[in-house]
Design an enzyme around this catalytic site. Structure first.
Site: not given
Ligand code: NCD
Length: 310
Positions: A51-52, A80, A101, A129
């Protein structure tokens, strides 16, 4: 330049402005369809999301802008060994705004310290959040027409559930809200969240039994047990089904209760509840896109913070 790392980066007036703008976008989508023409959103997702990430992308596309980014750390130079600081410095050359995120708490804050563009925290580990909180505030406001004087129950994993931490903080800014924190003892809300409630003089109660508290709630915010944040699988297996909301549990609940869940749901709300008019968690998803559209417009200063127009 503004960043949104936690909900309290926004004042109560700004939260209200975002809600009002999201409501206007809902009613007049065409008015905003080209507002972000030529602008680029970077979605930097080092951790799983449905969703986000998709709502950020959909929000920017619906504003006439474009989107770049990656959907997992494996698809970026993080494999890396590149730091978030270096990645965000780089991305600042390609985009106008970014949503990040990351599984580590504090990573969005670090990103904001090295970024040349506004950074939005789309979830940092078990910490915060804020855009889910904006989604939740818009949902509650649309249904209840207020964000004050409510009794809000939070149920499930209040320790690792970042959406809970951010929403408690935001709702504690509004007057006369009462908080019922229902969780297994091991998954209680962290000290800093309880301290926030105490410092702001908010009434709150903690308990382990949903049945005891459900009758008092205007809003019930269910959450899943956050498997990925546990140190061992046995603890997760023991605690994962601590609460399962079903129709029997709702017998004593108010008829105008709103049941919210940030999703994904695992087992904590039985599917039989989906058809009940009190179930709002799929409507909540719709509000997530609208409020992210509003936030992008404000952070890009396309809509000014005080009464400005697109
Ligand atoms: C939440 C999250 O990622 O913290 N999901 C979301 O963004 N809607 C809740 C969760 O994963 O349990």
């Amino acid at each position: 330049m503004r960043h949104v790392i936690e909900p309290t980066d926004l004042s109560i007036n700004e939260l209200d402005e975002l809600i009002a703008l999201a409501e206007d976008i809902r009613l007049n989508p065409v008015k905003y369809a080209d507002c972000c023409k030529g602008k680029i959103l970077a979605a930097l997702f080092y951790e799983a999301s449905t969703r986000t990430r998709l709502s950020f992308e959909s929000a920017m596309l619906s504003l006439g802008g474009s989107v770049i980014g990656f959907a997992s750390a494996d698809a970026s130079s993080a494999v890396k060994g590149e730091s978030v600081a270096d990645t965000v410095r780089t991305v600042s050359n390609y985009a106008d705004i970014c949503a990040i995120r990351h599984p580590k708490e504090g990573s969005a804050l670090v990103a904001s310290q090295y970024s040349g563009i506004p950074v939005i925290n789309a979830g940092d580990g078990g910490h915060e959040h804020p855009t889910q909180t904006l989604t939740d505030l818009l949902t509650i406001h649309t249904i209840k027409r207020t964000l004050s004087g409510l009794t809000i129950g939070f149920c499930g994993d209040l320790k690792f559930g970042r959406t809970v931490h951010s929403l408690v903080k935001a709702l504690s800014l509004y007057p006369n809200n009462r908080f019922l924190l229902v969780s297994p003892n091991e998954l209680r809300a962290p000290d800093y969240i309880r301290a926030t409630l105490a410092n702001r003089g908010c009434e709150y109660q903690e308990g382990e039994l949903l049945d005891t508290h459900i009758r008092h709630m205007d809003v019930l915010y269910m959450t899943r047990v956050q498997r990925e944040r546990f140190f061992n699988e046995e603890d997760y297996l023991r605690l994962k089904d601590s609460y399962i909301l079903n129709m029997a549990k709702l017998v004593n609940a108010k008829s105008d209760l709103s049941i919210l869940h940030p999703l994904p749901r695992v087992n904590e709300i039985s599917m039989e509840v989906d058809g009940d008019p009190r179930a709002q968690y799929f409507n909540q998803v719709r509000f997530g896109k609208l409020i992210r559209m509003a936030l992008i417009l404000k952070l890009l200063e396309i809509v000014e913070w005080r009464g400005g127009r697109c």
